[in-house]
Design an enzyme around this catalytic site. Structure first.
Site, PDB file in Angstrom:
ATOM      1  N   ARG A   6       0.805  -1.228   0.000  1.00 42.61           N
ATOM      2  CA  ARG A   6       0.000   0.000   0.000  1.00 42.61           C
ATOM      3  C   ARG A   6       0.835   1.274   0.000  1.00 42.61           C
ATOM      4  NH1 ARG A   6      -4.412  -1.083   4.474  1.00 42.61           N
ATOM      5  NH2 ARG A   6      -2.479  -1.738   5.417  1.00 42.61           N
TER       6      ARG A   6
ATOM      7  N   LYS B 179       1.082 -21.617   5.780  1.00 44.61           N
ATOM      8  CA  LYS B 179       0.170 -22.077   6.812  1.00 44.61           C
ATOM      9  C   LYS B 179      -0.248 -20.891   7.694  1.00 44.61           C
ATOM     10  CE  LYS B 179       1.910 -22.284  10.847  1.00 44.61           C
ATOM     11  NZ  LYS B 179       3.012 -21.953  11.670  1.00 44.61           N
TER      12      LYS B 179
ATOM     13  N   LYS C 130      13.959 -27.702   5.622  1.00 48.95           N
ATOM     14  CA  LYS C 130      15.137 -27.797   6.503  1.00 48.95           C
ATOM     15  C   LYS C 130      15.977 -29.011   6.133  1.00 48.95           C
ATOM     16  CE  LYS C 130      12.982 -25.439  10.392  1.00 48.95           C
ATOM     17  NZ  LYS C 130      13.715 -24.287  10.868  1.00 48.95           N
TER      18      LYS C 130
ATOM     19  N   GLU D  24      11.188 -23.663  21.982  1.00 49.28           N
ATOM     20  CA  GLU D  24      11.968 -22.455  21.687  1.00 49.28           C
ATOM     21  C   GLU D  24      11.898 -21.472  22.840  1.00 49.28           C
ATOM     22  OE1 GLU D  24      10.035 -21.437  17.928  1.00 49.28           O
ATOM     23  OE2 GLU D  24       8.673 -20.120  18.964  1.00 49.28           O
TER      24      GLU D  24
ATOM     25  N   ASP E 127      -0.343 -23.934  15.617  1.00 50.73           N
ATOM     26  CA  ASP E 127       0.833 -23.222  15.105  1.00 50.73           C
ATOM     27  C   ASP E 127       1.962 -24.182  14.735  1.00 50.73           C
ATOM     28  OD1 ASP E 127       2.384 -20.858  14.585  1.00 50.73           O
ATOM     29  OD2 ASP E 127       3.471 -21.250  16.448  1.00 50.73           O
TER      30      ASP E 127
ATOM     31  N   HIS F  12       3.944 -28.349  11.160  1.00 51.75           N
ATOM     32  CA  HIS F  12       5.337 -28.785  11.091  1.00 51.75           C
ATOM     33  C   HIS F  12       5.590 -30.151  11.735  1.00 51.75           C
ATOM     34  CE1 HIS F  12       5.764 -24.736   9.868  1.00 51.75           C
ATOM     35  NE2 HIS F  12       5.819 -24.192  11.054  1.00 51.75           N
TER      36      HIS F  12
ATOM     37  N   LYS G 141       6.582 -22.559  23.705  1.00 52.27           N
ATOM     38  CA  LYS G 141       7.247 -21.262  23.590  1.00 52.27           C
ATOM     39  C   LYS G 141       7.761 -20.851  24.965  1.00 52.27           C
ATOM     40  CE  LYS G 141       5.252 -19.405  19.453  1.00 52.27           C
ATOM     41  NZ  LYS G 141       6.481 -19.351  18.654  1.00 52.27           N
TER      42      LYS G 141
HETATM   43  C1  BG6 Z   1       6.374 -20.884  12.569  1.00 46.20           C
HETATM   44  C2  BG6 Z   1       5.514 -20.647  13.780  1.00 46.20           C
HETATM   45  O1  BG6 Z   1       5.639 -21.531  11.560  1.00 46.20           O
HETATM   46  O2  BG6 Z   1       7.479 -21.686  12.946  1.00 46.20           O
HETATM   47  C3  BG6 Z   1       6.318 -19.967  14.873  1.00 46.20           C
HETATM   48  O3  BG6 Z   1       4.394 -19.829  13.409  1.00 46.20           O
HETATM   49  C4  BG6 Z   1       7.543 -20.777  15.202  1.00 46.20           C
HETATM   50  O4  BG6 Z   1       5.526 -19.757  16.030  1.00 46.20           O
HETATM   51  C5  BG6 Z   1       8.318 -21.086  13.925  1.00 46.20           C
HETATM   52  O5  BG6 Z   1       8.352 -20.032  16.086  1.00 46.20           O
HETATM   53  C6  BG6 Z   1       9.465 -22.021  14.185  1.00 46.20           C
HETATM   54  O6  BG6 Z   1      10.203 -22.124  13.013  1.00 46.20           O
HETATM   55  P1  BG6 Z   1      11.781 -22.193  13.054  1.00 46.20           P
HETATM   56  O7  BG6 Z   1      12.171 -22.331  11.617  1.00 46.20           O
HETATM   57  O8  BG6 Z   1      12.246 -20.934  13.696  1.00 46.20           O
HETATM   58  O9  BG6 Z   1      12.073 -23.399  13.855  1.00 46.20           O
END
Ligand code: BG6
Length: 499
Positions: free
Chosen positions: A49, A152, A186, A220, A239, A244, A344
């Protein structure tokens, strides 16, 4: 082997100034430039925008790439890359802007007719933007190819993902849709296939006769950063696990595909997802666990609890930690629990697949001081260390018959080999038209089917959620998911944590 043909194309980014474009897409494209993998006539059109022209967009991207890539970025590469950038001022919700976009793409002679539309925008907008593109014929393949890349989450639950899929399919064929799960880009994740199927010694062990259980972990230290809007709606189960981590599970558990082409690979992954034993709502408490981080200490610093984060509702029961126990009801895996967890604001950053083998029989060592033989583990480290580790028992040197755990470690990448970001692999695949690392809709659907009953129960139970201190390795109550006492979470790559 000859390099695959890379055709010229125009790479349009919707959400050009958003965080995904900034953090992932533009740096990955620039790194592909550095290794000479972008075709000469690839242009990157930012759709946004802001009242920008090419000059402002180029300056903005140059600054952010210098910042992101740092000293590894050669100025000549950067100059070459920014020359590819074009900016198109438009509003996602304005039909007329798509007509203008179409005219712009057709009128600029140096822009290739082959099109990639990358939806780096909110998922709620995917359907609408797809329809606007189709209204002006930007979905049509005549004399060119058109690819649509979506991130996603694909929907919010099983039903909404079906609706989204129907909306996209109204205007785009399946072979035009690239559903990204960046975990599949990865290196170690792709290495799971090589490790399993290119080494004769693994496959005979890879089943219920030898494997006690499998753990798939992604934890993480990051909190939700500034994504409260998204995270409040999503929660950790959607998430990370629906996407994943279930993808990782398919790679560990699938049968050898007939070939590595996209369809054979995805057929096998779907079979795994279909074979996961459905969790009835009455078993959700036994097989799933959720929690939320409370205040705590991380790297010596006090950090806020989830409820204190900006944008989070004071009474939120959104989970920042989720763990499941799943079973795959097929011949290979019947009875083997798969434990999956994510969290998290945990005490460390760790993504691993840890496979514990069964206990060997003790009989032979009955009359020795060895009290209990320890089981072998096979560990695939995804991040931060990309590695492969096999733990074995060996005799302790000395006069006694005692054993200890030793490990065979293989770094997967040599020091001089550059680390690739998942997006580099995946964006190159989009340009090449290789869909094997992208999800087919049935994978998404069956993954939703696995988590849907859990989401439903959790959505009804809004008055309580367990907590864990930020900086810890999660709630100890999650241990109740284990089938037996000798199963525990493998929190580190290093030895000694196991029973
Ligand atoms: C994302 C999630 O898809 O993957 C995040 O929305 C997450 O919440 C992230 O932190 C983790 O990905 P990576 O590559 O940092 O391990």
């Amino acid at each position: 082997m000859t390099e695959p043909l890379i055709e010229a194309c125009t790479f349009v980014i919707f959400g050009a100034t958003g965080s995904l474009a900034r953090n992932k897409l533009l740096p990955a494209l620039c790194r592909l430039e550095a290794v000479g993998r972008l075709p000469a006539q690839l242009a990157v059109v930012g759709f946004g925008r802001r009242a920008w022209g090419d000059t402002e967009w180029r300056a903005h991207v140059a600054d952010l790439l210098r910042d992101r890539i740092g000293k590894d970025l050669e100025e000549a590469i950067l100059v070459r890359f920014v020359q590819r950038l074009r900016f198109f001022q438009g509003d996602l919700g304005t039909a007329g802007d798509y007509r203008k976009l179409s005219q712009f793409l057709a009128s600029e002679r140096e822009l290739s007719p082959n099109l990639i539309f990358y939806m780096a925008i909110r998922p709620a907008q995917f359907g609408e933007v797809g329809a606007y593109l189709a209204d002006v014929g930007l979905n049509k393949k005549e004399g060119r190819w058109v690819r649509l890349v979506v991130e996603k989450p694909f929907g919010y639950d099983l039903e909404s993902s079906q609706i989204l899929d129907m909306r996209l399919h109204r205007h785009f064929d399946e072979d035009q849709i690239y559903r990204i799960d960046h975990y599949l880009g990865k290196g170690t994740v792709q290495n799971v296939l090589v490790f399993r199927f290119a080494n004769l010694m693994m496959e005979p062990l890879w089943n219920r006769n030898y494997i006690d259980h499998v753990q798939i972990t992604h934890v993480e230290t990051r909190g939700i950063e500034r994504r409260a809007d998204y995270f409040e709606e999503a929660g950790a189960l959607r998430d990370m696990i629906q996407s994943h981590l279930l993808q990782l599970l398919t790679m560990v558990a699938m049968e050898p595909p007939a070939s590595l082409d996209a369809e054979s690979l995805r057929d096998e992954k779907v079979k795994v997802l279909k074979s996961i034993r459905p969790i009835p709502q009455s078993a959700v408490h036994a097989q799933a666990f959720r929690a939320q981080y409370a205040r705590g200490v991380l790297d010596g610093e006090k950090v806020l609890g989830y409820l204190e984060e900006e944008g989070v509702a004071a009474s939120s029961t959104t989970e920042t930690y989720a763990a499941l126990r799943l079973y795959i009801d097929n011949w290979r895996w019947r009875g083997v629990p798969f434990y999956i967890r994510t969290g998290k604001r945990m005490g460390s950053n760790l993504s691993t697949i840890a496979i514990r083998l069964r206990h060997p029989p003790q009989l032979l060592f009955r009359d020795t001081p060895i009290e209990r033989l320890r089981p072998n583990w096979i560990i695939l480290g995804i991040q931060p260390d990309e590695c492969l580790r096999i733990e074995l028992q060996a005799k302790v040197p000395g006069l006694e018959m005692l054993t200890r755990t030793i490990s065979l470690d293989a770094g997967y990448r040599h020091a001089h080999e550059p680390a690739l970001d998942a997006y580099e692999t995946l964006l190159l695949d989009v340009v090449l038209g290789d869909r094997s690392l992208f999800l087919r809709y049935d994978e998404v659907r069956f993954a939703w089917r696995v988590v849907d009953p859990i989401l439903k129960v959790w959505a009804m139970e809004r008055d309580f959620i367990n907590t864990y201190p930020a900086g810890s390795m999660g709630p100890t109550d999650a241990n109740r998911l284990f089938e037996r006492e000798d199963q525990i979470w493998r929190d580190t790559l290093s030895l000694g944590g196991e029973k």
